[in-house]
Structures are given as C-alpha cells and as structure tokens.
Design a protein around this motif. Structure first.
Motif, PDB file in Angstrom:
ATOM      1  N   VAL B   5       0.901  -1.604   0.367  1.00 32.89           N
ATOM      2  CA  VAL B   5       0.373  -0.035   0.460  1.00 32.89           C
ATOM      3  C   VAL B   5       0.652   1.083  -0.750  1.00 32.89           C
ATOM      4  CG1 VAL B   5      -0.472   0.009   2.412  1.00 32.89           C
ATOM      5  CG2 VAL B   5      -1.582   1.269   1.144  1.00 32.89           C
ATOM      6  N   ASN B   6       0.278   2.354  -0.546  1.00 29.19           N
ATOM      7  CA  ASN B   6       0.946   3.765  -1.040  1.00 29.19           C
ATOM      8  C   ASN B   6       0.744   3.733   0.328  1.00 29.19           C
ATOM      9  OD1 ASN B   6       0.678   6.928  -0.514  1.00 29.19           O
ATOM     10  ND2 ASN B   6       1.672   6.275  -2.854  1.00 29.19           N
ATOM     11  N   SER B   7       2.489   4.276   1.129  1.00 23.75           N
ATOM     12  CA  SER B   7       2.660   4.749   2.560  1.00 23.75           C
ATOM     13  C   SER B   7       1.752   5.826   2.949  1.00 23.75           C
ATOM     14  CB  SER B   7       4.035   5.039   2.845  1.00 23.75           C
ATOM     15  OG  SER B   7       4.660   4.148   2.559  1.00 23.75           O
ATOM     16  N   HIS B   8       2.135   6.914   2.096  1.00 20.27           N
ATOM     17  CA  HIS B   8       1.148   8.747   2.138  1.00 20.27           C
ATOM     18  C   HIS B   8      -0.511   8.424   2.036  1.00 20.27           C
ATOM     19  CE1 HIS B   8       0.423  12.660   1.474  1.00 20.27           C
ATOM     20  NE2 HIS B   8      -0.619  12.186   0.955  1.00 20.27           N
ATOM     21  N   ARG B   9      -0.943   7.371   1.745  1.00 26.08           N
ATOM     22  CA  ARG B   9      -1.857   7.887   1.881  1.00 26.08           C
ATOM     23  C   ARG B   9      -2.821   6.308   3.131  1.00 26.08           C
ATOM     24  NH1 ARG B   9      -6.583   8.383   1.338  1.00 26.08           N
ATOM     25  NH2 ARG B   9      -7.416   7.575  -0.284  1.00 26.08           N
ATOM     26  N   MET B  10      -1.099   5.805   3.380  1.00 31.98           N
ATOM     27  CA  MET B  10      -2.049   5.263   4.179  1.00 31.98           C
ATOM     28  C   MET B  10      -2.002   5.832   5.707  1.00 31.98           C
ATOM     29  SD  MET B  10      -2.095   1.468   5.720  1.00 31.98           S
ATOM     30  CE  MET B  10      -2.286   0.359   7.311  1.00 31.98           C
ATOM     31  N   ILE B  11      -0.678   6.319   5.854  1.00 28.36           N
ATOM     32  CA  ILE B  11      -0.249   7.387   7.337  1.00 28.36           C
ATOM     33  C   ILE B  11      -1.051   8.447   7.599  1.00 28.36           C
ATOM     34  CG2 ILE B  11       0.837   9.232   8.006  1.00 28.36           C
ATOM     35  CD1 ILE B  11       3.573   7.943   6.188  1.00 28.36           C
ATOM     36  N   GLN B  12      -1.895   8.869   6.438  1.00 23.23           N
ATOM     37  CA  GLN B  12      -3.767  10.028   5.831  1.00 23.23           C
ATOM     38  C   GLN B  12      -4.027   8.948   7.016  1.00 23.23           C
ATOM     39  OE1 GLN B  12      -4.886  10.886   1.856  1.00 23.23           O
ATOM     40  NE2 GLN B  12      -5.104  13.354   2.801  1.00 23.23           N
ATOM     41  N   GLU B  13      -4.978   7.717   6.085  1.00 27.04           N
ATOM     42  CA  GLU B  13      -6.331   6.989   7.077  1.00 27.04           C
ATOM     43  C   GLU B  13      -6.232   6.725   7.991  1.00 27.04           C
ATOM     44  OE1 GLU B  13      -8.415   8.128   5.041  1.00 27.04           O
ATOM     45  OE2 GLU B  13      -7.170   8.538   3.388  1.00 27.04           O
ATOM     46  N   VAL B  14      -5.148   6.057   8.270  1.00 28.81           N
ATOM     47  CA  VAL B  14      -4.432   5.439   9.470  1.00 28.81           C
ATOM     48  C   VAL B  14      -4.982   6.520  11.060  1.00 28.81           C
ATOM     49  CG1 VAL B  14      -3.175   4.904  11.727  1.00 28.81           C
ATOM     50  CG2 VAL B  14      -3.486   3.906   9.023  1.00 28.81           C
ATOM     51  N   GLN B  15      -4.141   8.427  10.267  1.00 29.75           N
ATOM     52  CA  GLN B  15      -4.489   8.995  11.469  1.00 29.75           C
ATOM     53  C   GLN B  15      -6.629   9.241  11.198  1.00 29.75           C
ATOM     54  OE1 GLN B  15      -1.127  11.661   9.747  1.00 29.75           O
ATOM     55  NE2 GLN B  15      -0.079  11.266  11.068  1.00 29.75           N
TER      56      GLN B  15
END
Lengths: 382, 382
Positions: B5-15
C-alpha cells in the motif's frame, strides 16, 4: 518610584529575569521580580536562590530614550502576573508608578493595572562575585557547548555532583563533561585564559542552570564573559548578569574512561541521520517497557543490523549501510534512547563508532573531529 | 492478508481512524485498528463504541495504483503502535503481510516490523444506519457550525444531554444549539432537506464526537452528507464514514430564552478584537480565583468600562469605545472566560450587544447578521 518605559524592552527583560523565578519557591518574596530604579535606569532581578538573573535597562540606548525616570525607588512585583501583564499591555510604553508603599499602577494605552507587591528591602542581595578566574566565549559557541553536554547530566539526586556539567581548563583548552554514569558527553573548545587570572578546575554547574542560560543566549558571535569563584559562577551577556550556584563535591575523573584508539576491536563510520531515524523506529516498540534496549550486530563489511524486541508487542529489524569497517564482526546491546539523545546534538553528517568489546563502553564522535565525544555503557541481555 | 500500500495514503487514513480509538478503553480489541482487505481495496476501522470511523482505500485512485492485493483477509493491530510505525517508516510503500493467524510483518525500505495483533472476527460490527433523514452541507460550512457551537456544551455529566449539540431542521433551516446553562451558542444555516426524507428534531450529538469530526473535515466546499437515525448519526466525507452515537433525553427548549429586540434596555456595537483583548487582560488577575468575574459599566454614549478585581493580587480597569449606543447607562457582571470563548469563534469584525437588565441574560452576535447568537447569564456580585 515612577518611570515610563519602552514596552518592547520591558517585555524582553522581564522574560529574561522571570526564567530564574520558580513557581514552587517556599520563600514568598522570591516569587516576585525586583524593579530597582536609579538615575541610570531600571534594574530587574529574578532569583530562585540557586539561579539569579539581573538585567539592566539604561535610560538611553542607541540614542533612543528607553526609560524616562520621574522618581527613583524600588518594588518587588509578583513575577507570574507581571510577566503576563507586560506581554498583553496594548501600548508602546508603560507607566509604572508605586502608589502606596508596596502597590503599583501599570498604565499602558487605555489599560490600568493595580498590582500588590512586596517590600523591596526584604529581597535578598545578589551574591558578590570576585574575579577569581575569568574567560570568554562567543555566545553561539557556548550555546552549542551547553546543548552538546547538558542533556547527559544525571536527573537523580543520589549523586548530586552528577546533576551538573564539569568544567576544566588546561592550557587554552576548556573541557566540559556530563555523565549520568551510563553515558558521557564531552566537548572541548579553545579559550583564552591568562594564567594569572586564576584557574578553572572541578567547577560543576547545575544542568538546570545551563538549560536556563541557554534560553537567554543568542546565536550571535558577541561574547559571553564567564567569571568563576569558589561557589558561584557568573555569566555576563551585554546588560544581563546570570549567577548560578556551583555544585559541591568531587567530580569523578572521566578522562581515563575514554578508550584509546589502540583498544579498538571494531570501528566504522555511518550517516548520523540514518542511525538516528533507525533508532527512533527501533524504540517505537521497546519504549513501552522502558528498557529501550537495542541490539546492534555487524553483518558484513558494509552492513550492520539493529534489532529491538518487545515480547508482547513485536519486533523491529533494520539493516544499515556502514563504511570503513575495521576489526571483528561483533554484536552489542545498548540503551537506544541514550544514543538518540547524543545523535540529536551531533552537528556532523557522519559519525565514527568505536567498540572495545561487548561488555565495554563504546564511543561515538563526529567522523571528522574529536572535540565532541559520547560514551555509552552496554546493556547486558540474558 | 497480504498487500502493498502507498505509504502516504496509509499514514493519512490511519491518522483519521485512530481519532476514534481511546487509549482508556476497557475492551482490549477496541485498542486496535481493523484492517480488512477485499478485492476492492483496504478498509480501516477505529472505534471507541461511541464513535466509529471507517475509511476505505481503493486499489486504484486517480488512475494510480494505491493498493496491490496479493491476498484478501483481515487483522486487528494495536492502534498506538500502528499509527507511530506507519508515520516513521522510511519507504514510499509498505508491504503488510499476515504471517501467523494474528501476527503481521510490515516492511518498508530496510525496515521490518513484526507486530502482534488480535482476531478480526472479535471486532464489533459497525452500526447499521438506515436512511431515516438525510441532508448535506459543504465541509467548510459544517466546520464553522461545529467551531461556533461545540465549545459551549457542558462538560459536566449531571445533565448528560447538555454535553451535546442539539440539531433541529424546520423548513430549510438547520439550527444548532449548545448550552451549559450559563451560556448558549446558536448557529443557523440553510439546508436542503426534502420533506419525505424524514425529519430532524431533538437530535443531540455528543460534543466530543463533533470535535473529533472537525479534525477530519477540511476547509473545502466538498459536501459532507449527514444521515440521522434514532440513536446514530453518520457523516460521509468522500471515502470516510464517521458514526456517532446520539445522546438520549429531551433537550431543553432554548428558543424562548433568546430575548426579543423589544425587550432591549441597552444596546451598542463595538470591535470584536478590542473587546476580546480587553477581556483577556481583565482575566489575567481574576483567573486565579477561578471566578473570572468581569464588571461592565456604561460610562457615556461612546465609552464602556471593564473592571476586574482580585482582592489579593490587584485590579484592572480599561475603557473601550462603543458605537450606536441606545438605552440606559447600565452595569452588569459576567463570566469573562465564557464571553472570550464566544468572541474567539465570531467571524465578524464588529459585534452587537443587547442587555435586558442586570439580572437577565445578555446577547452577543455579529453586528451584520443573526445566524450566530451567543447568550450569557450575568453573575451576581455582592
């Protein structure tokens, strides 16, 4: 006492001296800031008995009138309220006028504060510092010296002398050392001390004093003058005097702890930032258990592996590129938090690491210089 | 389960989803975030039983592959660690692979984390929200509605229904009200609700839910869709679903509390920022006693005076310019902190104040509009 003072300068100097005032003082008058007006200007003093800060605002500065004196005199005002009030006053000047013996009005713009104070006669005298030994350093250099050592002092009062930073001048070299007995930070710097100016040896400044001083120092090349006596140290910065009590007791001899090149069993160099970020990730899991243990293993001539395990949560492993590796393929465990603290104050792109055995302290320093040295005890893991 | 998974999107949605997770939950599995991979993409869920947030990351977004699915499945991972790990991972993508039933490896760059998780089957189901009543608002408008009301909810559990913001739609007008019985904040806004879409009345959303939702909403004109049922409310923002429990109980009738123009005894207008700054200065002294009492007195047709006194510390007085003053030269005491809270969310340069007597609630609103109304009870001083 009645003055008109420039608001900007007043805010600045109140913010300086308030750093010495403790909110938990048991001596009521030390919760205040002393304002003392002479014909020459306004002197502000704050103190917690360990640290005292005195700042002077002259009547004229850069050909501008900063303080207009209607009447000399003194008052002690509650530091907490004074600091907040001056910061929020609307006008460019503030009129400060002692009304009754220990009460004052502060007027600025449409705002008028009446504030109850203390008898200035009851405020303790500042320590008298005789010029035993004196030297000076550029503020920016001294700021760095503090930043690179004071973090490593002990926070435990079991050995009070370890809560301070040790200063020692031999020849033209000032050596500053801090250790909590698990880690050690050492920084040397050139100074100009005439031999007949006395000597500086076993001078131990409380870490907290240096942290407070560091907030006042600026990143400029102007000098800070340092005067050392038996039990006090004085830092002079422009119109500001910063006094600190010195710690009593014999500081441990640390020079022999630093391993010599000849003892090296394994050495390598690597990027400061890479190691810092890898350790920060490694501690995400072990921080919880508060042991902060990280395991380092040399894999081959260009790779090391860092591992951290938390039984309940999980495990993290990461390989890092290293250069100029010499010696054995060893492994060692250490407190990752301590190494992170040191890497955060290293101003060098690359660091050199030297290991003298799994059970011995290891050394970290900038790869290009040895004016900064960090030592770390290993952690036994069973 | 195995994805890249794309790290940027993963960080955003986990946040986003971690905002629903409470560190003080008594249900162990709710300390985790559920990852659920279907053929369409990755769904993340966080919940504290009152608030649940579900976010979906599709395999492809804007013609870019965001999630590569090697194997579908699910796992629940400890929220605290997952949120910190994804934020600190070095690579642009992360490989997430369930290894044993409830353990996972997360690999990114040279970093490999192994993290223990929970059985996804034990994770509670999200509430089922049937479309009882549905309407929508631009995110930026709804953000403002929350900001201008939620601060005024009660923080005391003695009357639980007052810890929420009350929503009511009559015709095309949504009215949001919050009160802690000493102050009231009301904001109205136009909405499009078809009559056969059901009705919205006595809907009370916990203040905390709205504060958390506000952190997720953005200052954009994209709509947030709002679906209301008996005991749940659902906010849909793009690929994100935000569920909140509604508060039970009858919200007090507040419309009759708002004084009519005819009752006015004194009215005037003044600059929002001037009053705010004056009150902030006034509270420097009275804040300590926690009563926050400020006294307001009309001096003449263009001046009011604000005073605050603290017996031990001192007193502050300030005069303020007002315009369009009509009526009696009255005086009143009030909780300055409450008025400050309201002035901080007023988006208007000038405000209108209306008083109906020293013992009655007074009104503050933007001088040009009445879509925002603030009411404050006076404080009796003897």
């Amino acid at each position: 006492m009645h003055i008109l003072v420039n608001s900007h300068r007043m805010i600045q100097e109140v913010q300086h001296v308030v750093k010495a005032v403790s909110s938990r003082t048991t001596i009521p008058i030390l919760s205040g800031i002393k304002l003392d007006v002479s014909a020459a200007g306004l002197t502000l003093i704050g103190s917690d008995a360990n640290i005292s800060i005195e700042s002077f605002i002259p009547t004229v500065e850069n050909e501008q009138e900063i303080v207009t004196i209607h009447q000399t005199g003194a008052i002690v005002l509650p530091a907490k309220y004074l600091a907040e009030i001056v910061k929020k006053l609307p006008g460019e000047e503030m009129d400060i006028h002692v009304q009754q013996p220990f009460s004052v009005t502060i007027q600025s713009g449409a705002s008028i504060f009446t504030l109850n104070g203390f008898d200035p006669e009851e405020y303790p005298r500042l320590p008298v510092v005789q010029n035993d030994a004196q030297f000076s350093l550029p503020q920016q250099v001294f700021k760095n010296v503090i930043r690179q050592t004071a973090f490593a002092v002990s926070t435990q009062e079991t050995r009070p002398v370890l809560t301070g930073v040790h200063l020692c001048i031999v020849g033209k070299k000032l050596t500053c050392t801090a250790t909590d007995s698990h880690r050690l930070a050492l920084r040397t710097v050139e100074v100009d001390l005439n031999e007949n100016d006395g000597n500086v040896n076993n001078v131990v400044i409380p870490g907290r004093s240096l942290q407070e001083l560091n907030k006042i120092l600026e990143d400029v090349s102007d000098d800070v003058e340092i005067v050392v006596t038996d039990n006090q140290i004085l830092f002079k910065v422009g119109n500001l005097l910063f006094f600190s009590r010195l710690l009593e007791g014999k500081y441990p001899v640390t020079t022999e702890m630093i391993p010599a090149k000849a003892q090296a069993k394994t050495t390598f160099e690597l990027k400061t930032k890479s190691l810092l970020q890898t350790l920060e990730r490694a501690l995400l899991l072990s921080r919880e258990g508060k042991n902060n243990v990280v395991h380092l293993k040399v894999i081959d001539q260009t790779q090391i592996e860092l591992t951290s395990t938390s039984q309940e949560i999980g495990k993290v492993t990461e390989q890092l590129h290293v250069e100029k590796l010499q010696g054995e393929h060893m492994h060692i465990s250490f407190n990752g938090k301590n190494v992170i603290d040191a890497l955060r104050v290293v101003d060098s792109e690359n660091i050199y690491m030297m290991f003298t055995g799994t059970m011995n302290a290891f050394l970290v320093r900038p790869s290009e210089s040895d004016h900064t040295i960090h030592l770390f005890s290993p952690v036994r893991t069973y």
